[in-house]
Write a protein that holds these residues in place. Sequence first.
Motif, mmCIF file in Angstrom:
data_model
loop_
_atom_site.group_PDB
_atom_site.id
_atom_site.type_symbol
_atom_site.label_atom_id
_atom_site.label_comp_id
_atom_site.label_asym_id
_atom_site.label_seq_id
_atom_site.Cartn_x
_atom_site.Cartn_y
_atom_site.Cartn_z
ATOM 1 N N GLY A 235 50.939 90.487 -11.218
ATOM 2 C CA GLY A 235 51.705 91.111 -10.139
ATOM 3 C C GLY A 235 51.324 92.550 -9.859
ATOM 4 N N MET A 236 50.130 92.963 -10.263
ATOM 5 C CA MET A 236 49.668 94.332 -10.003
ATOM 6 C C MET A 236 48.805 94.351 -8.742
ATOM 7 S SD MET A 236 48.571 95.621 -13.815
ATOM 8 C CE MET A 236 49.177 94.771 -15.263
ATOM 9 N N GLN A 237 48.997 95.348 -7.918
ATOM 10 C CA GLN A 237 48.225 95.507 -6.692
ATOM 11 C C GLN A 237 47.352 96.747 -6.821
ATOM 12 O OE1 GLN A 237 50.761 95.431 -3.239
ATOM 13 N NE2 GLN A 237 51.851 93.591 -3.909
ATOM 14 N N THR A 238 46.076 96.574 -6.620
ATOM 15 C CA THR A 238 45.136 97.679 -6.852
ATOM 16 C C THR A 238 45.434 98.885 -5.964
ATOM 17 O OG1 THR A 238 43.582 96.702 -5.269
ATOM 18 C CG2 THR A 238 43.307 96.120 -7.588
ATOM 19 N N ARG A 239 45.960 98.665 -4.776
ATOM 20 C CA ARG A 239 46.211 99.789 -3.864
ATOM 21 C C ARG A 239 47.420 100.609 -4.286
ATOM 22 N NH1 ARG A 239 42.768 100.055 0.088
ATOM 23 N NH2 ARG A 239 41.539 98.220 0.605
ATOM 24 N N GLN A 240 48.174 100.098 -5.214
ATOM 25 C CA GLN A 240 49.305 100.857 -5.741
ATOM 26 C C GLN A 240 48.986 101.480 -7.096
ATOM 27 O OE1 GLN A 240 52.611 98.125 -5.801
ATOM 28 N NE2 GLN A 240 52.708 97.948 -3.552
ATOM 29 N N MET A 241 47.747 101.319 -7.539
ATOM 30 C CA MET A 241 47.328 101.859 -8.835
ATOM 31 C C MET A 241 46.358 103.015 -8.615
ATOM 32 S SD MET A 241 46.611 98.161 -10.674
ATOM 33 C CE MET A 241 46.276 98.833 -12.305
ATOM 34 N N ARG A 242 46.334 103.937 -9.558
ATOM 35 C CA ARG A 242 45.403 105.074 -9.489
ATOM 36 C C ARG A 242 44.152 104.676 -10.279
ATOM 37 N NH1 ARG A 242 47.708 110.841 -10.351
ATOM 38 N NH2 ARG A 242 46.052 111.217 -8.799
ATOM 39 N N LEU A 243 43.182 104.204 -9.532
ATOM 40 C CA LEU A 243 41.977 103.648 -10.152
ATOM 41 C C LEU A 243 40.855 104.666 -10.146
ATOM 42 C CD1 LEU A 243 41.952 100.048 -8.578
ATOM 43 C CD2 LEU A 243 43.036 100.823 -10.701
ATOM 44 N N THR A 244 40.167 104.740 -11.265
ATOM 45 C CA THR A 244 38.958 105.538 -11.394
ATOM 46 C C THR A 244 37.875 104.652 -11.977
ATOM 47 O OG1 THR A 244 38.034 107.618 -12.251
ATOM 48 C CG2 THR A 244 39.555 106.402 -13.691
ATOM 49 N N CYS A 245 36.712 105.224 -12.233
ATOM 50 C CA CYS A 245 35.597 104.443 -12.775
ATOM 51 C C CYS A 245 35.817 104.201 -14.273
ATOM 52 C CB CYS A 245 34.294 105.198 -12.534
ATOM 53 S SG CYS A 245 32.837 104.355 -13.148
ATOM 54 N N SER A 246 35.405 103.041 -14.743
ATOM 55 C CA SER A 246 35.624 102.703 -16.161
ATOM 56 C C SER A 246 34.779 103.553 -17.101
ATOM 57 C CB SER A 246 35.330 101.220 -16.402
ATOM 58 O OG SER A 246 33.982 100.922 -16.092
ATOM 59 N N ILE A 247 33.778 104.244 -16.588
ATOM 60 C CA ILE A 247 32.972 105.129 -17.433
ATOM 61 C C ILE A 247 33.374 106.587 -17.211
ATOM 62 C CG2 ILE A 247 31.018 103.541 -17.575
ATOM 63 C CD1 ILE A 247 29.606 105.292 -15.471
ATOM 64 N N VAL A 248 34.626 106.806 -16.812
ATOM 65 C CA VAL A 248 35.092 108.164 -16.543
ATOM 66 C C VAL A 248 34.959 109.035 -17.785
ATOM 67 C CG1 VAL A 248 37.505 107.555 -17.094
ATOM 68 C CG2 VAL A 248 37.009 109.500 -15.580
ATOM 69 N N ASN A 249 35.090 108.480 -18.985
ATOM 70 C CA ASN A 249 34.946 109.271 -20.214
ATOM 71 C C ASN A 249 33.543 109.849 -20.325
ATOM 72 O OD1 ASN A 249 34.047 106.598 -20.470
ATOM 73 N ND2 ASN A 249 34.320 106.570 -22.685
ATOM 74 N N TYR A 250 32.532 109.032 -20.001
ATOM 75 C CA TYR A 250 31.145 109.524 -20.032
ATOM 76 C C TYR A 250 30.912 110.577 -18.954
ATOM 77 C CZ TYR A 250 29.902 105.699 -23.189
ATOM 78 O OH TYR A 250 29.819 104.854 -24.272
ATOM 79 N N LEU A 251 31.460 110.351 -17.780
ATOM 80 C CA LEU A 251 31.265 111.301 -16.683
ATOM 81 C C LEU A 251 31.939 112.635 -16.977
ATOM 82 C CD1 LEU A 251 31.734 108.847 -13.663
ATOM 83 C CD2 LEU A 251 29.599 109.686 -14.669
ATOM 84 N N LEU A 252 33.109 112.618 -17.593
ATOM 85 C CA LEU A 252 33.765 113.866 -17.984
ATOM 86 C C LEU A 252 32.900 114.650 -18.969
ATOM 87 C CD1 LEU A 252 37.463 112.643 -18.453
ATOM 88 C CD2 LEU A 252 36.616 114.192 -16.665
ATOM 89 N N ALA A 253 32.254 113.928 -19.913
ATOM 90 C CA ALA A 253 31.391 114.593 -20.889
ATOM 91 C C ALA A 253 30.136 115.142 -20.221
ATOM 92 C CB ALA A 253 31.032 113.625 -22.003
ATOM 93 N N GLN A 254 29.515 114.345 -19.355
ATOM 94 C CA GLN A 254 28.276 114.770 -18.695
ATOM 95 C C GLN A 254 28.488 115.978 -17.794
ATOM 96 O OE1 GLN A 254 26.783 111.314 -16.672
ATOM 97 N NE2 GLN A 254 26.364 110.192 -18.568
ATOM 98 N N GLN A 255 29.635 116.055 -17.152
ATOM 99 C CA GLN A 255 29.913 117.159 -16.230
ATOM 100 C C GLN A 255 30.508 118.382 -16.923
ATOM 101 O OE1 GLN A 255 32.332 115.400 -13.131
ATOM 102 N NE2 GLN A 255 30.812 113.812 -12.696
ATOM 103 N N GLY A 256 30.641 118.324 -18.253
ATOM 104 C CA GLY A 256 31.134 119.465 -19.018
ATOM 105 C C GLY A 256 32.641 119.604 -19.046
ATOM 106 N N HIS A 257 33.358 118.677 -18.422
ATOM 107 C CA HIS A 257 34.815 118.799 -18.350
ATOM 108 C C HIS A 257 35.486 118.471 -19.682
ATOM 109 C CE1 HIS A 257 34.180 119.428 -14.198
ATOM 110 N NE2 HIS A 257 34.021 118.166 -13.854
ATOM 111 N N LEU A 258 34.905 117.580 -20.462
ATOM 112 C CA LEU A 258 35.526 117.177 -21.723
ATOM 113 C C LEU A 258 35.605 118.351 -22.685
ATOM 114 C CD1 LEU A 258 36.697 114.894 -23.445
ATOM 115 C CD2 LEU A 258 34.380 114.340 -24.173
ATOM 116 N N LEU A 259 34.531 119.117 -22.782
ATOM 117 C CA LEU A 259 34.536 120.280 -23.664
ATOM 118 C C LEU A 259 35.567 121.302 -23.194
ATOM 119 C CD1 LEU A 259 33.231 121.620 -26.113
ATOM 120 C CD2 LEU A 259 31.524 122.615 -24.568
ATOM 121 N N GLN A 260 35.710 121.486 -21.884
ATOM 122 C CA GLN A 260 36.701 122.418 -21.347
ATOM 123 C C GLN A 260 38.129 121.978 -21.680
ATOM 124 O OE1 GLN A 260 35.367 122.181 -17.257
ATOM 125 N NE2 GLN A 260 34.395 124.209 -17.370
#
Length: 356
Positions: A235-260
């Motif tokens: 019963g979940m609707q994707t348009r009512q969910m806040r969806l991001t990419c499943s590799i967001v953890n890697y992207l945060l690290a690559q862009q330097g945000h994780l260390l910050q």
Amino acid sequence: MSTTTTRKAQIVPAPPALPAKRRNKSAAALRFKRRTLPERLSTRRKKQLSKRGKKWTRKKQPRPVIEAPSEPPAPTIDVEVVKRTSYEDGFRKGKYEGGEAFLARLIPEDMILPDIPVEHVIALGFEQVGHLLQPLIAPLTVYIEMQQALEQRTPLSVVRLGDGELLALAHDKVLSSNLVRKEGPFLGYAGIDVPDHEYREQLAESVRKATFVGVPTSRMPNFQGLLYPTLRAYGMQTRQMRLTCSIVNYLLAQQGHLLQLMQGRRVLIVGNSGLELAEVLSQRGIAVAGVITPVMGVRDVPRILREVSRHDYDLALIAAGIPAVILSQRIAEQFGKVALDFGHLANKIARGEASL
């Protein structure tokens, strides 16, 4: 008057010399005598011996060795050629079954669609559904909201769905447990033994309540091909969910945000590679508030939450397979913290394969 009788000596004449032919026969007779007894026996004598139960043997002659004909050498197989041919054949058949076959069902039997590839038809049709595209939340936005939550001390959770989480959610809902076990033989290692309906429902509840849900962009069968029917089943609707990419953890690290996010804050690490990750973070000047390890699957979640409650921290990094989804959401909800489903990034950082 005596009478004297004188016997004349009889001279025996020497036997005449044998002719040459007779001498040859005598030589043959000598050779016959030298032969072994079994070879000299006549056929009649052999029969007589056989009737008396006696055996006679002829000297065995060694049998000639007959060599087996050599087999022709096996033809050499070029593995690379076989691979390329198999790939080409599979690609052509897959392209037909996945595209041309659908198009063929739309074309009337008495007509043809000349020289228009299926890719062109799909592109034309895609223009009609372009307005239905749903953008994913960018890693920068996720980072900004995590920073705000850390500063304001408000709860926030980031969970991620891969093929393991989707198969766990789908078992006996969308797919049978037997098929899920076949498609996901790694699920036991990832933290859940199928079937497990109790923790399947807890997993679904955590996905429903999480702040951000990372979803796969791949449309392969066990990724987006399983994402939408599984979410609909709960019963979940994707348009009512806040969806991001499943590799967001890697992207945060690559862009330097994780260390910050970690700098100047106390970090709690939960997961089987927690000690190795803690050592690397400490070398980078990050304050590690504690390490909870190991995590023994979804049924270990209650114990882990009790351990978490004993620590004082700002940010929790959870690297625990499928249980990380439940743990991240509940740490945020129960303790008002910021929690990130860290995944295999923990192993890569610990081994020096990824940088912060």
